[in-house]
Design a protein around this motif. Structure first.
Motif, PDB file in Angstrom:
ATOM      1  N   ASN A 170      61.770 -91.665   4.623  1.00 47.16           N
ATOM      2  CA  ASN A 170      62.089 -92.927   5.280  1.00 47.16           C
ATOM      3  C   ASN A 170      61.392 -93.064   6.635  1.00 47.16           C
ATOM      4  OD1 ASN A 170      63.585 -91.468   7.191  1.00 47.16           O
ATOM      5  ND2 ASN A 170      65.534 -91.841   6.163  1.00 47.16           N
ATOM      6  N   ALA A 171      61.680 -94.171   7.344  1.00 46.07           N
ATOM      7  CA  ALA A 171      60.996 -94.484   8.598  1.00 46.07           C
ATOM      8  C   ALA A 171      61.301 -93.457   9.687  1.00 46.07           C
ATOM      9  CB  ALA A 171      61.389 -95.879   9.071  1.00 46.07           C
ATOM     10  N   GLY A 214      61.431 -90.287   9.116  1.00 43.90           N
ATOM     11  CA  GLY A 214      60.837 -89.025   8.707  1.00 43.90           C
ATOM     12  C   GLY A 214      61.774 -88.142   7.912  1.00 43.90           C
ATOM     13  N   GLU A 215      62.899 -88.715   7.450  1.00 42.89           N
ATOM     14  CA  GLU A 215      63.874 -87.950   6.689  1.00 42.89           C
ATOM     15  C   GLU A 215      63.537 -88.035   5.201  1.00 42.89           C
ATOM     16  OE1 GLU A 215      67.591 -89.059   9.691  1.00 42.89           O
ATOM     17  OE2 GLU A 215      67.253 -90.202   7.827  1.00 42.89           O
ATOM     18  N   SER A 216      63.539 -86.885   4.550  1.00 43.65           N
ATOM     19  CA  SER A 216      63.202 -86.834   3.131  1.00 43.65           C
ATOM     20  C   SER A 216      64.474 -86.745   2.300  1.00 43.65           C
ATOM     21  CB  SER A 216      62.319 -85.613   2.857  1.00 43.65           C
ATOM     22  OG  SER A 216      62.016 -85.512   1.488  1.00 43.65           O
ATOM     23  N   MET A 217      64.530 -87.537   1.216  1.00 50.17           N
ATOM     24  CA  MET A 217      65.693 -87.493   0.338  1.00 50.17           C
ATOM     25  C   MET A 217      65.240 -87.651  -1.108  1.00 50.17           C
ATOM     26  SD  MET A 217      67.276 -91.264   1.246  1.00 50.17           S
ATOM     27  CE  MET A 217      66.806 -91.158   2.967  1.00 50.17           C
ATOM     28  N   GLN A 218      65.918 -86.955  -2.000  1.00 51.52           N
ATOM     29  CA  GLN A 218      65.620 -87.061  -3.429  1.00 51.52           C
ATOM     30  C   GLN A 218      66.493 -88.167  -3.988  1.00 51.52           C
ATOM     31  OE1 GLN A 218      63.247 -84.800  -4.781  1.00 51.52           O
ATOM     32  NE2 GLN A 218      63.190 -86.203  -6.525  1.00 51.52           N
ATOM     33  N   ILE A 219      65.916 -89.331  -4.230  1.00 49.61           N
ATOM     34  CA  ILE A 219      66.676 -90.487  -4.685  1.00 49.61           C
ATOM     35  C   ILE A 219      66.861 -90.460  -6.199  1.00 49.61           C
ATOM     36  CG2 ILE A 219      66.606 -93.012  -4.897  1.00 49.61           C
ATOM     37  CD1 ILE A 219      65.444 -93.088  -2.087  1.00 49.61           C
ATOM     38  N   VAL A 220      65.781 -90.211  -6.925  1.00 58.32           N
ATOM     39  CA  VAL A 220      65.837 -90.038  -8.379  1.00 58.32           C
ATOM     40  C   VAL A 220      65.519 -88.576  -8.667  1.00 58.32           C
ATOM     41  CG1 VAL A 220      64.934 -90.808 -10.604  1.00 58.32           C
ATOM     42  CG2 VAL A 220      65.036 -92.413  -8.684  1.00 58.32           C
ATOM     43  N   PRO A 221      66.288 -87.884  -9.489  1.00 51.07           N
ATOM     44  CA  PRO A 221      66.033 -86.461  -9.742  1.00 51.07           C
ATOM     45  C   PRO A 221      64.593 -86.207 -10.186  1.00 51.07           C
ATOM     46  CG  PRO A 221      68.134 -87.097 -10.687  1.00 51.07           C
ATOM     47  CD  PRO A 221      67.488 -88.359 -10.221  1.00 51.07           C
ATOM     48  N   GLN A 222      63.966 -85.192  -9.613  1.00 44.01           N
ATOM     49  CA  GLN A 222      62.557 -84.900  -9.897  1.00 44.01           C
ATOM     50  C   GLN A 222      62.303 -84.681 -11.381  1.00 44.01           C
ATOM     51  OE1 GLN A 222      61.028 -81.156  -8.377  1.00 44.01           O
ATOM     52  NE2 GLN A 222      58.977 -82.017  -8.158  1.00 44.01           N
ATOM     53  N   ALA A 282      69.733-102.299   5.370  1.00 44.16           N
ATOM     54  CA  ALA A 282      70.066-102.431   6.791  1.00 44.16           C
ATOM     55  C   ALA A 282      69.031-101.741   7.666  1.00 44.16           C
ATOM     56  CB  ALA A 282      71.454-101.837   7.045  1.00 44.16           C
ATOM     57  N   LYS A 283      68.280-100.812   7.077  1.00 41.92           N
ATOM     58  CA  LYS A 283      67.234-100.090   7.819  1.00 41.92           C
ATOM     59  C   LYS A 283      65.938-100.180   7.025  1.00 41.92           C
ATOM     60  CE  LYS A 283      70.600 -96.908   9.867  1.00 41.92           C
ATOM     61  NZ  LYS A 283      71.042 -95.472   9.976  1.00 41.92           N
TER      62      LYS A 283
END
Length: 410
Positions: free
Chosen positions: A302-303, A305-313, A64-65
């Motif tokens: 993301n667009a 500028g928000e950072s998120m850990q999608i797959v564990p490092q 959606a984004k």
């Protein structure tokens, strides 16, 4: 009382019966025809861009984004070296019937090319690139507590595999293509297991049932032998553990948060079970986003500028680290059927410094070079793929390394 049938009546009855059967099995016949001619030189290019139209497929909606990479197009090197020979990049792309080539450097698309019938918004079959997506979902499922540990037995989650070739194998063993299951992955052999599997899909055979039909060849965790059904088993584990289909889980955990800009399609059997081992159909730019995610060890910006850990490092790091002798790259590794190294459904090419890649048959690649901040995606429909004398894979890696050096900082 005897009823005498005329020749015309017999023929008419036969034709009516045939028409009923053709109507009933029409879809299966179409699928089988596509499966049998899938790699034919005059059909392969079209087939690879329309797989989800010929087979049962589940749609994964675009985010959606949506996220869009910045674009700063630059030239590619005109030639590259392979074993002392200078090869033309343009000729190689043509010889391997490349559908799409994208290079991302420092977060920008620096090269984006489409060939033959391909376009920016067309979904291309992943083949084994899908395996690396499945690996990411396993890492997420462990982080969320759906799966306790990769040291657990496969049968802890899929008890119907008790007594099969997978009985006694750990989840880690199937992640590392070391399940010990006997399997012939030769796409050039019409009667190979992988081609039998393709025909089973065409007939709508249960993928779970096919997985349960395999037998043991090696002790689990001791020998690296590429068995695509290992990934199908990972899909079985995921669906049992999460209670979700692979398509739903991928949509929520990766497609939406990463801003995938186009819908994807995941091939499935007639029971709705996804072809985990290679059934994704994705656009070039969205393949590239997945590569960019792994370059940054599972973290996404993301667009907004928000950072998120999608797959564990740590999962990403473990996924690209061969951690046992049978997984190491080498020309003469007696415990491996490959010269390249292997992690959790990711390849580490021979001679790699920090590069790793997802790889699929007939020339599908997501190549990642972390220290150069670079991702390369190549979709292809190479009709000569099974000609092992051509060294297509080694030449492709040589090309990628030449592109990486070309964009290296002076």
């Amino acid at each position: 009382m005897r009823i005498k049938l005329s020749t015309q009546g017999i023929v008419l009855g036969f034709m009516l019966t045939l028409l009923v059967l053709l109507g009933f099995y029409h879809h299966n016949i179409q699928r089988l025809s596509t499966a049998i001619t899938l790699y034919d030189a005059d059909k392969i290019a079209h087939n690879f861009l329309s797989m989800y139209q010929h087979f049962t497929a589940k749609r994964i909606e675009a985010s959606a984004k949506p996220f869009y990479f910045a674009v700063h197009y630059q030239s590619l090197p005109e030639t590259f070296e392979y074993e002392g020979e200078t090869l033309s990049l343009e000729t190689f792309l043509s010889d391997t019937q490349t559908h799409g080539l994208m290079v991302i450097k420092a977060g920008e698309i620096v090269s984006e090319q489409y060939f033959l019938e391909n376009k920016a918004d067309k979904q291309h079959i992943s083949f084994s690139l899908a395996k690396s997506f499945v690996s990411a979902l396993v890492g997420i499922a462990i982080n969320e507590g759906h799966i306790q540990s990769i040291e657990q037995q496969v049968t802890d989650y899929v008890p119907e595999l008790i007594g099969t070739g997978y009985d006694g194998a750990r989840i880690k063993d199937v992640l590392q293509m070391s399940s010990g299951v006997k399997f012939n992955e030769d796409y050039g052999d019409f009667f190979s297991d992988i081609n039998r599997f393709s025909r089973a899909i065409a007939f709508g055979t249960s993928l779970d049932s096919f997985s349960a039909s395999l037998t043991r060849e090696h002790e689990p965790g001791t020998y690296h032998h590429y068995v695509s059904i290992d990934t199908q088993v990972l899909g079985m584990i995921l669906t049992r553990a999460t209670g979700r289909s692979l398509s739903d889980y991928l949509h929520e955990k990766i497609w939406q948060p990463m801003g995938m800009q186009d819908p994807a399609y995941w091939l499935a059997d007639d029971q709705g079970v996804e072809l985990a081992l290679g059934g994704l159909n994705v656009t070039l730019r969205d393949y590239a986003k997945f590569g960019w995610l792994y370059l940054h060890q599972g973290r996404w910006l993301n667009a907004r500028g928000e950072s998120m850990q999608i797959v564990p490092q740590q999962w990403v790091l473990n996924s690209v680290t061969p951690d046992a002798p049978h997984l190491q790259a080498g020309e003469n590794n007696p415990a491996s059927s490959s010269v390249d190294g292997y992690g959790y459904q990711w390849w580490i090419p021979l001679g790699a410094e920090d590069e790793f890649m997802a790889k699929g048959i007939y020339g599908q690649y997501i190549y990642i070079d972390p220290d150069q901040d670079l991702v390369i995606v190549k979709n292809s429909a190479n009709p000569h793929y099974t000609d092992k004398t051509q060294q297509w894979g080694a030449k492709t890696i040589a090309l990628f390394r030449a592109i990486s050096r070309h964009f290296a900082e002076p």
